[in-house]
Design an enzyme around this catalytic site. Structure first.
Site, short mmCIF file in Angstrom:
data_model
loop_
_atom_site.label_atom_id
_atom_site.label_comp_id
_atom_site.label_asym_id
_atom_site.label_seq_id
_atom_site.Cartn_x
_atom_site.Cartn_y
_atom_site.Cartn_z
N CYS A 111 6.20 4.10 -2.54
CA CYS A 111 6.53 3.90 -1.14
C CYS A 111 5.33 4.22 -0.23
O CYS A 111 4.34 3.52 -0.25
CB CYS A 111 7.78 4.72 -0.78
SG CYS A 111 8.59 4.25 0.74
N HIS A 112 5.42 5.29 0.56
CA HIS A 112 4.32 5.70 1.43
C HIS A 112 3.34 6.65 0.72
O HIS A 112 2.29 6.96 1.26
CB HIS A 112 4.85 6.40 2.68
CG HIS A 112 5.49 5.48 3.67
ND1 HIS A 112 6.74 4.94 3.47
CD2 HIS A 112 5.05 5.01 4.85
CE1 HIS A 112 7.05 4.18 4.51
NE2 HIS A 112 6.04 4.19 5.35
N ALA A 113 3.66 7.10 -0.50
CA ALA A 113 2.80 8.05 -1.20
C ALA A 113 1.41 7.50 -1.55
O ALA A 113 0.48 8.30 -1.70
CB ALA A 113 3.49 8.60 -2.44
N TRP A 115 -0.59 6.55 0.41
CA TRP A 115 -1.43 7.15 1.45
C TRP A 115 -2.25 8.31 0.87
O TRP A 115 -3.40 8.52 1.23
CB TRP A 115 -0.57 7.71 2.57
CG TRP A 115 -0.39 6.86 3.78
CD1 TRP A 115 -1.14 5.80 4.18
CD2 TRP A 115 0.62 7.04 4.77
NE1 TRP A 115 -0.64 5.32 5.36
CE2 TRP A 115 0.43 6.05 5.75
CE3 TRP A 115 1.66 7.95 4.92
CZ2 TRP A 115 1.24 5.94 6.86
CZ3 TRP A 115 2.47 7.84 6.03
CH2 TRP A 115 2.26 6.84 6.99
#
Length: 186
Positions: A111-113, A115
């Site tokens: 997902c956003h990990a 980043w």
């Protein structure tokens, strides 16, 4: 090559992790026989994000300061918007991510990990995926972003969202069982 039932896996998270993106990998990997430890920044219980509100708490096995990456076969980073944004500015987390990378160990982010992987500088020249809202960040880090359920590039596993969790976990298992990954610096 290590079997999943003999492996030791680290999950690093803080408040605001996507509830399913921590619990599903933790539980499915444990069901397959892996030893899975969850650590937070300070060793205190953390609270998830579930849908559009706070979820429930998850007990942890310690703090990031207690972690020796050499003791683990893989690192799993759950997403959510809050969790990875906090983790990617924490020096101890970034040191751990880079140690897993340097040791050729499996690193998985959903997902956003990704980043966190962007901040660690380990995506350049690699194929990766993520939640669509951070695709530009992943591309700007030098990765070739693709819209696929799960992507593995030399032991770095990425997925898009909670709907991809079964494929994400299966790919983590596959990458761990391949053993260490010889990588050149990103």
């Amino acid at each position: 090559m290590p079997r999943i039932s003999d492996s030791k896996i680290l999950i690093v998270a803080t408040h605001g992790f996507e509830q399913s993106e921590l619990e599903v990998p933790r539980d499915q990997l444990r069901d397959r026989g892996a030893s899975v430890h969850v650590v937070s920044l300070d060793g205190e219980t953390i609270k998830g994000w579930d849908g559009d509100d706070w979820g429930h708490t998850v007990p942890v096995d310690g703090g990031i300061s207690d972690v020796n990456p050499g003791d683990y076969d893989a690192l799993v980073l759950p997403g959510g918007q809050i969790n990875p944004d906090i983790l990617r500015v924490n020096d101890k987390v970034m040191t751990a991510v880079n140690a897993f990378f340097d040791q050729g160990k499996t690193i998985a982010a959903i997902c956003h990990a990704p980043w966190i992987l962007v901040e660690a500088g380990i995506l350049k020249g690699r194929q990766a995926t993520s939640y669509k809202s951070i695709a530009t960040d992943v591309k700007n880090a030098g990765a070739h972003w693709v819209d696929q359920t799960v992507v593995a590039d030399n032991g770095i596993v990425t997925s898009r969202n909670p709907g991809d969790l079964d494929a994400f976990v299966s790919k983590i298992v596959e990458e761990i069982e391949e053993g260490k990954h010889e990588r050149k610096a990103a």
